[in-house]
Every structure is written in structure tokens, then in C-alpha cells.
Scaffold this motif. Structure first.
Motif, PDB file in Angstrom:
ATOM      1  N   SER A 248      28.620 -24.589 -27.655  1.00  0.00           N
ATOM      2  CA  SER A 248      28.594 -25.681 -26.673  1.00  0.00           C
ATOM      3  C   SER A 248      29.899 -25.732 -25.889  1.00  0.00           C
ATOM      4  CB  SER A 248      28.311 -27.018 -27.354  1.00  0.00           C
ATOM      5  OG  SER A 248      29.326 -27.328 -28.278  1.00  0.00           O
ATOM      6  N   GLN A 249      31.027 -25.412 -26.512  1.00  0.00           N
ATOM      7  CA  GLN A 249      32.300 -25.400 -25.786  1.00  0.00           C
ATOM      8  C   GLN A 249      32.321 -24.303 -24.720  1.00  0.00           C
ATOM      9  OE1 GLN A 249      35.230 -25.152 -28.949  1.00  0.00           O
ATOM     10  NE2 GLN A 249      35.744 -27.315 -28.645  1.00  0.00           N
ATOM     11  N   ALA A 250      31.789 -23.140 -25.042  1.00  0.00           N
ATOM     12  CA  ALA A 250      31.734 -22.047 -24.064  1.00  0.00           C
ATOM     13  C   ALA A 250      30.802 -22.410 -22.914  1.00  0.00           C
ATOM     14  CB  ALA A 250      31.282 -20.750 -24.728  1.00  0.00           C
ATOM     15  N   ARG A 251      29.647 -22.992 -23.229  1.00  0.00           N
ATOM     16  CA  ARG A 251      28.722 -23.421 -22.176  1.00  0.00           C
ATOM     17  C   ARG A 251      29.359 -24.493 -21.301  1.00  0.00           C
ATOM     18  NH1 ARG A 251      25.190 -23.265 -26.482  1.00  0.00           N
ATOM     19  NH2 ARG A 251      25.019 -25.541 -26.522  1.00  0.00           N
ATOM     20  N   ASN A 252      30.119 -25.407 -21.907  1.00  0.00           N
ATOM     21  CA  ASN A 252      30.800 -26.452 -21.152  1.00  0.00           C
ATOM     22  C   ASN A 252      31.834 -25.850 -20.197  1.00  0.00           C
ATOM     23  OD1 ASN A 252      31.493 -29.143 -20.415  1.00  0.00           O
ATOM     24  ND2 ASN A 252      33.245 -29.051 -21.809  1.00  0.00           N
ATOM     25  N   LEU A 253      32.567 -24.850 -20.655  1.00  0.00           N
ATOM     26  CA  LEU A 253      33.552 -24.189 -19.802  1.00  0.00           C
ATOM     27  C   LEU A 253      32.862 -23.479 -18.641  1.00  0.00           C
ATOM     28  CD1 LEU A 253      36.522 -24.468 -20.274  1.00  0.00           C
ATOM     29  CD2 LEU A 253      36.539 -22.282 -21.422  1.00  0.00           C
ATOM     30  N   HIS A 254      31.747 -22.831 -18.898  1.00  0.00           N
ATOM     31  CA  HIS A 254      30.979 -22.200 -17.825  1.00  0.00           C
ATOM     32  C   HIS A 254      30.487 -23.249 -16.829  1.00  0.00           C
ATOM     33  CE1 HIS A 254      30.967 -18.111 -19.271  1.00  0.00           C
ATOM     34  NE2 HIS A 254      30.652 -18.525 -20.479  1.00  0.00           N
ATOM     35  N   TRP A 255      30.063 -24.389 -17.332  1.00  0.00           N
ATOM     36  CA  TRP A 255      29.607 -25.482 -16.479  1.00  0.00           C
ATOM     37  C   TRP A 255      30.753 -25.976 -15.595  1.00  0.00           C
ATOM     38  CZ3 TRP A 255      30.925 -30.686 -16.164  1.00  0.00           C
ATOM     39  CH2 TRP A 255      30.062 -31.473 -15.392  1.00  0.00           C
ATOM     40  N   LEU A 256      31.946 -26.124 -16.176  1.00  0.00           N
ATOM     41  CA  LEU A 256      33.110 -26.550 -15.385  1.00  0.00           C
ATOM     42  C   LEU A 256      33.414 -25.546 -14.268  1.00  0.00           C
ATOM     43  CD1 LEU A 256      35.546 -27.829 -18.166  1.00  0.00           C
ATOM     44  CD2 LEU A 256      34.413 -29.211 -16.419  1.00  0.00           C
ATOM     45  N   LEU A 257      33.329 -24.261 -14.585  1.00  0.00           N
ATOM     46  CA  LEU A 257      33.585 -23.232 -13.578  1.00  0.00           C
ATOM     47  C   LEU A 257      32.521 -23.274 -12.486  1.00  0.00           C
ATOM     48  CD1 LEU A 257      35.412 -20.733 -12.872  1.00  0.00           C
ATOM     49  CD2 LEU A 257      33.602 -19.375 -13.873  1.00  0.00           C
ATOM     50  N   THR A 258      31.271 -23.450 -12.880  1.00  0.00           N
ATOM     51  CA  THR A 258      30.184 -23.548 -11.910  1.00  0.00           C
ATOM     52  C   THR A 258      30.410 -24.724 -10.972  1.00  0.00           C
ATOM     53  OG1 THR A 258      28.615 -22.548 -13.434  1.00  0.00           O
ATOM     54  CG2 THR A 258      27.684 -23.840 -11.638  1.00  0.00           C
ATOM     55  N   ASN A 259      30.815 -25.861 -11.517  1.00  0.00           N
ATOM     56  CA  ASN A 259      31.091 -27.030 -10.675  1.00  0.00           C
ATOM     57  C   ASN A 259      32.244 -26.774  -9.725  1.00  0.00           C
ATOM     58  OD1 ASN A 259      29.013 -28.570 -11.607  1.00  0.00           O
ATOM     59  ND2 ASN A 259      30.271 -29.841 -12.948  1.00  0.00           N
ATOM     60  N   LEU A 260      33.282 -26.120 -10.197  1.00  0.00           N
ATOM     61  CA  LEU A 260      34.413 -25.799  -9.324  1.00  0.00           C
ATOM     62  C   LEU A 260      33.944 -24.963  -8.144  1.00  0.00           C
ATOM     63  CD1 LEU A 260      37.521 -25.766  -8.811  1.00  0.00           C
ATOM     64  CD2 LEU A 260      37.599 -23.713 -10.223  1.00  0.00           C
ATOM     65  N   VAL A 261      33.169 -23.939  -8.422  1.00  0.00           N
ATOM     66  CA  VAL A 261      32.685 -23.039  -7.378  1.00  0.00           C
ATOM     67  C   VAL A 261      31.721 -23.748  -6.429  1.00  0.00           C
ATOM     68  CG1 VAL A 261      31.274 -20.975  -6.981  1.00  0.00           C
ATOM     69  CG2 VAL A 261      33.031 -20.953  -8.749  1.00  0.00           C
ATOM     70  N   ASP A 262      30.803 -24.531  -6.991  1.00  0.00           N
ATOM     71  CA  ASP A 262      29.771 -25.175  -6.179  1.00  0.00           C
ATOM     72  C   ASP A 262      30.294 -26.348  -5.349  1.00  0.00           C
ATOM     73  OD1 ASP A 262      27.873 -23.421  -7.091  1.00  0.00           O
ATOM     74  OD2 ASP A 262      26.995 -24.817  -8.540  1.00  0.00           O
ATOM     75  N   GLU A 263      31.280 -27.070  -5.864  1.00  0.00           N
ATOM     76  CA  GLU A 263      31.695 -28.312  -5.223  1.00  0.00           C
ATOM     77  C   GLU A 263      32.894 -28.176  -4.290  1.00  0.00           C
ATOM     78  OE1 GLU A 263      32.206 -31.336  -8.171  1.00  0.00           O
ATOM     79  OE2 GLU A 263      30.149 -31.157  -8.880  1.00  0.00           O
ATOM     80  N   VAL A 264      33.606 -27.078  -4.360  1.00  0.00           N
ATOM     81  CA  VAL A 264      34.821 -26.961  -3.562  1.00  0.00           C
ATOM     82  C   VAL A 264      34.621 -25.907  -2.471  1.00  0.00           C
ATOM     83  CG1 VAL A 264      37.305 -26.545  -3.630  1.00  0.00           C
ATOM     84  CG2 VAL A 264      36.173 -27.589  -5.598  1.00  0.00           C
ATOM     85  N   PRO A 265      34.606 -26.346  -1.209  1.00  0.00           N
ATOM     86  CA  PRO A 265      34.431 -25.386  -0.110  1.00  0.00           C
ATOM     87  C   PRO A 265      35.625 -24.439   0.015  1.00  0.00           C
ATOM     88  CG  PRO A 265      34.290 -27.678   0.667  1.00  0.00           C
ATOM     89  CD  PRO A 265      34.709 -27.716  -0.756  1.00  0.00           C
ATOM     90  N   GLY A 266      35.348 -23.221   0.430  1.00  0.00           N
ATOM     91  CA  GLY A 266      36.410 -22.263   0.719  1.00  0.00           C
ATOM     92  C   GLY A 266      36.766 -21.324  -0.406  1.00  0.00           C
ATOM     93  N   ILE A 267      36.052 -21.387  -1.513  1.00  0.00           N
ATOM     94  CA  ILE A 267      36.366 -20.509  -2.645  1.00  0.00           C
ATOM     95  C   ILE A 267      35.587 -19.205  -2.509  1.00  0.00           C
ATOM     96  CG2 ILE A 267      36.111 -20.176  -5.134  1.00  0.00           C
ATOM     97  CD1 ILE A 267      36.737 -23.099  -5.528  1.00  0.00           C
ATOM     98  N   HIS A 268      36.323 -18.085  -2.542  1.00  0.00           N
ATOM     99  CA  HIS A 268      35.697 -16.756  -2.583  1.00  0.00           C
ATOM    100  C   HIS A 268      35.325 -16.396  -4.016  1.00  0.00           C
ATOM    101  CE1 HIS A 268      36.007 -15.271   1.464  1.00  0.00           C
ATOM    102  NE2 HIS A 268      37.310 -15.388   1.498  1.00  0.00           N
ATOM    103  N   SER A 269      36.304 -16.493  -4.927  1.00  0.00           N
ATOM    104  CA  SER A 269      36.060 -16.125  -6.318  1.00  0.00           C
ATOM    105  C   SER A 269      37.047 -16.833  -7.231  1.00  0.00           C
ATOM    106  CB  SER A 269      36.156 -14.603  -6.506  1.00  0.00           C
ATOM    107  OG  SER A 269      37.393 -14.122  -6.073  1.00  0.00           O
TER     108      SER A 269
END
Length: 164
Positions: free
Chosen positions: A15-36
Motif C-alpha cells: 500500500s505504501q508503494a501504491r500510495n507513492l505511485h499515486w502521489l507521482l501520478t497526481n504530480l504529473v496530472d495536476e501540474v502543467p508544464g511537466i515533461h517527466s
């Protein structure tokens, strides 16, 4: 080009690994201008990526000449820049490096310390909101830092190495 959020993650992870992946997904999805985005361990290994397929491609024999800007390339750059700035801070008796930012004609690179030597690297577009990127990176670091234990780093490394 917008970064891709991780999609193949989740099967068999804690669950901790899935949570970290979720945090990364939110960072990518919610913040404009991110390439990678890449999360790198203190020894330079890629732990999390906004584009896991490209990391896997670059890790395969003969795949090292993969696409420019792939997750493996970003992890290498983040690790090297982190090492360089930490060495500079040590030579200058300046304490711990919190964040490094490199601005270029065609984009920017942000590197932020997470915990225990791990780093968060974000490659952005040239017209990104730099303060917004830094703010969201700090949120990620604040949420991820306390859960990025040696056991979780090992699990994440193994998940990056195994076929998705």
C-alpha cells in the motif's frame, strides 16, 4: 508534450508503494508544464518514474540509446546533479542541499532532496510556472519523505526492474 502518469503499477505492490505511485501520478496530472519526473535513490537507481515503459526500454540491452529524455536518462542526470551540488555544499560548508534548479532555453530541471539521499527530479517546459512546480515538488517530498524507507526503496527498485 505532457508527461505520462504511471499506468502499469499497482499489481503486487504494498500500500505504501501504491500510495507513492499515486502521489507521482497526481504530480504529473495536476501540474502543467511537466515533461517527466523521476525519483532516484541515493545510489542513483530509478525508483519511480512518470514514464515507466521508457525506463524499462532504456534498461534493456541495446536500449541505452533510447529516446532522449527517457526516465533512465533523467535519473542519471538527477543523480549526477545531486552528487555535484552535495559535493559543492560540503566544500563550501553550506549544509544540506534542499533544491537545485537549472534553467535552459528549452526547459528547466528541478532537483529536490527527499530523504536519506533520495532525490526528486522534474524536467519541465520553458514556460512552466517555476514557483508552482517547486511548491508541488515540496508537497510530494513532504508526503513521500517519511514513507521512503529502505524496505520501500528496495520494493520500488524491484518493481522498476521487473517487466510491467
Amino acid at each position: 508534450m505532457k508527461a505520462q502518469a504511471p499506468t502499469a503499477y499497482g499489481q503486487g505492490l504494498s500500500s505504501q508503494a501504491r500510495n507513492l505511485h499515486w502521489l507521482l501520478t497526481n504530480l504529473v496530472d495536476e501540474v502543467p508544464g511537466i515533461h517527466s519526473v523521476a525519483v532516484v535513490s541515493s545510489d542513483g537507481l530509478l525508483l519511480l518514474s512518470s514514464d515507466p515503459g521508457r525506463a524499462e526500454e532504456a534498461a534493456r540491452p541495446g536500449g541505452g540509446d533510447g529516446p532522449r529524455g527517457s526516465s533512465a536518462d533523467l535519473a542519471t542526470i538527477v543523480s549526477g546533479l545531486g552528487s555535484l551540488t552535495q559535493g559543492a555544499a560540503k566544500l563550501m560548508d553550506a549544509g544540506t542541499v534542499k533544491q537545485t534548479m537549472v534553467t535552459m532555453d528549452e526547459g528547466s530541471l528541478f532537483v529536490m532532496s527527499i530523504s536519506d539521499g533520495s532525490l526528486l527530479g522534474v524536467h519541465t517546459t520553458p514556460d512552466c510556472d517555476m514557483s508552482g512546480i517547486a511548491y508541488h515538488m515540496a508537497l510530494f517530498v513532504g508526503r513521500a519523505g517519511h514513507v521512503l524507507t529502505p524496505e520501500l526503496r528496495s520494493e520500488l527498485r524491484k518493481s522498476m526492474e521487473s517487466p510491467q
